[in-house]
Design an enzyme around this catalytic site. Sequence first.
Site, PDB file in Angstrom:
ATOM      1  NE  ARG A 168      -2.745   7.399  -1.963  1.00  0.00           N
ATOM      2  CZ  ARG A 168      -2.890   6.228  -2.564  1.00  0.00           C
ATOM      3  NH1 ARG A 168      -2.719   6.126  -3.865  1.00  0.00           N
ATOM      4  NH2 ARG A 168      -3.200   5.152  -1.873  1.00  0.00           N
TER       5      ARG A 168
ATOM      6  CG  HIS B 233      -2.025   0.977   1.181  1.00  0.00           C
ATOM      7  ND1 HIS B 233      -1.826   2.336   1.245  1.00  0.00           N
ATOM      8  CD2 HIS B 233      -3.361   0.794   1.053  1.00  0.00           C
ATOM      9  CE1 HIS B 233      -3.005   2.949   1.160  1.00  0.00           C
ATOM     10  NE2 HIS B 233      -3.948   2.042   1.044  1.00  0.00           N
TER      11      HIS B 233
END
Lengths: 669, 255
Positions: free
Chosen positions: A273, A257
């Site tokens: 994000r 990740h």
Amino acid sequence: MKVLHTDVLVIGGGLAGLRAAIAARRRGLEVTVLSIVPPKRSHSAAAQGGMQASLANCLKGFGDNEDVHFADTVRGSDWGADQAVARMFVHMAPKAIRELAHWGVPWNRVAPGAQSAVINGEKVELRERAEAAGLITARNFGGTAKWRACYVSDGTGHSMLYTISDQAIAASIPVHERIEALSLVHDGARCRGAIARNLMTGELLAYTAGATCIATGGFGRIYEVSTNAIINQGMGAAIALETGVAELGNMEAVQFHPTAIFPAGILVTEGCRGDGGLLLDRNEHRFMPDYEPEKAELASRDVVSRHMESHINKGLGATSRFGEHLWLDIRLLGEDHINTRLREVKEICQYFLGIDPARELIPVRPAQHYSMGGIRTDAHGQSGTLKGLFACGEAACWDLHGFNRLGGNSVAETVVAGMLVGESMADFCLGNEASVDTGLVREFFEREQAALDNLRRRGGAQRVTALNAAMQSAMTRNVGIYRDADGLQAAVAELGSLLERCADIGLQSGGHGADPELVLAYRLPRMLKLALCVAQGALNRTESRGAHCRLDFPERDDSQWLNRTLARWPAGAALPELRYEALDIMAMELPPAWRGYGSRDFIPHPQQAQRQREVEAATEQYGNRFERQEALMPYTHLLPERYRSHNARLFEDGQGAFNDPEAAGGAAE
Amino acid sequence: MNDAAVIAKDGEEHGARRLRFEIFRFNPCDPDSRPHYDTFELDDAPGMTLFIALNLIREQQDPGLQFDFVCRAGICGSCAMLINGRPTLACRTLTGTLPDTVRLSPLPVFELIGDLSVNTGKWMRQMSERLRTWVDVAEDVDLDSLETPMDPDAAQAIYELERCIECGCCVAGCGTAVMRESFVGAVGLNKMARFRLDPRDTREDADFFELIGTDEGIFGCMSLLGCDDVCPKDLPLQTQLAYLRRKMAKVTLTG
């Protein structure tokens, strides 16, 4: 020997296991769940950002449907997924989320009218439709064409797990807490239950069952730095492997990740994000658009993690006393947004880093996050080689994710798989008489008892914590984001030697009751076997696909490797036995192509062009998307009848066409 | 190196202060075990949490030391313990915020498994069964049609209360719970407040009264509000308990 019988034995009390248990219970079967922790402590609770389901309620989700979700998932998988399973999944996800809405999950809802958002670093205003008011909303996530990640602030997994766990209590399903399955009872063809150990007292127990389901999650803890909970040691997959009969699929497909906080490795959600957060380097330069002009920070996780690591390798990482990292900037989202939609992120930053993310940058670096591989099953969740053994969720490989999972598809998979595999187990139990051979159960029970007694008594020279650290180090050094033949060969050799040394583990403690040293001592050789499946699979696969990236074979090679790795561990063997299961390109609804992000180069399959022409012809021939889909790759026969109907959407007609009265996107685009 | 090793090495290299841990020890499975405290020493380091410290002690000094960590990120509620007498989550407690001597004890009220490990799971399940902490649902709901709309603010308000992680700190910090074993604690009462807010829960105040309108429920609370002080998720327990008490008292007047 204490023996407990149940119709369905579910090993693992996270989202997938509990949902499967509820499904089987509703069919009238007796179900028992084993969990090594209280079920609400399961790692499912750590899923923060969202659950993918193509509801298309929010403006930026308009036009979304099963087809779009399917294409995103297959591209995300780098064409490693089983496309029929992906189809079942995208069809079921809206049903699963609507069920959870009935059950009490407080999904965030669409607020009508002007809403502010951050897209590609810019503040924009989105005008949500009045018709969508109060329906389930969604946020953006990586590798998706639409805003599809439905969420509960950034505690999505927590809310889902609490709701499902409480529904399991409502259904009077017993959960035997702090009970660990040590081996599966089987006769080489059929699984009959498990031998388990009480982690509080050390007592050994036998469970016999008509159907046994493994839902124990992933195995991130074979790595040094992982976002996984410390219980994610892959024991469910390992005991399936140790039958010598069941197979594990695509174990080399391990996801890293992009945004784990540095150095603790704790996850901060992709929602950071998705909601507009940016990645910055040591110069506070936003570097992702340089590498990925189309998707920037929101390419798939494998792609973003690789760019981050190579950016650090270019000397552009920020430095701290603990080493190099990059920055995640969510300051531009504003305090209100962080306080309501990213609360857990805020707490994590506050407690573990001593910073306020509304004002300061978050130090991040990619860390191991998800195991795409797991127990190989068919589309009904059953092992093809060991009948009566089922698996679902991260522990399984029915193969939704191929070589890279999309963010938000994991919690969605857990509930969808639970719904379907629970039904399959009920069908299996109702169609097969459960007979119990007590001799067989006793044989497995005594084997485990003898192994534990031996471990306590033998006083070997090897320390278990040292061997564990050596395994994690070997995996991190040589089987990480970037891989090559030399490193992988070294890893296989080192892991093999560590596995041998496990035979000489001596305990420093007494080995009684809840003794944690004993627990690690019997888990470690099982973890090493999983690690060897990962490393050997990665060594053999001489191509790069999804999260499996070989520096010495940088292209995806569909001509050689459009297949799935299957690993089996014959009794007494030093290494896994690998074989390969071809993926049939001529049955694919979406033939291989460029993913839309990441590397553009790949070696095509010889039949790619032919299949592409067939798909294009079907697109012209059929009037609506349902007919086209059915013609290209039928899948509804794989679903229980109750789940076959189409999903309704706001502004979608009976033909599956989307018609926003104000024209999709409209003024806000 | 993993994060613990990286942080510990940093501490050794930078000449950090010496921490002294006094840790409660007792193994109920061992007939020879007697409750006592053992002392361990360790170099402090920036960024070190009690999760890291306890694992280092276990790795280097006593492999049999029992404690519970799962997420090590402050979200699963496994690792609540008394840290110098105060119930809180160990995983996100930075050693830098603690004095040189740290006394660690298991949470009171809950059944002891061994050393710092207690059986919160069993307690929480019994509480859930008693209070029926769920929305009653028909077995076959329509999953194909649009979901029922819900007010966005209502959904958010429910989540505010649903953030509880059942860590047990509020129970350990509660005067009533220590004295009265059957008290449902702030954890149970907060759940009732959460379901009371939920339009999908068809229970009326009279139904909630049946569940918590006693000394084992809302009227057992002495308003000491230790729960509100120690809740690691900062749940608004003071407000919720006061509100719930008013609503339940009203049932006794009107119903």
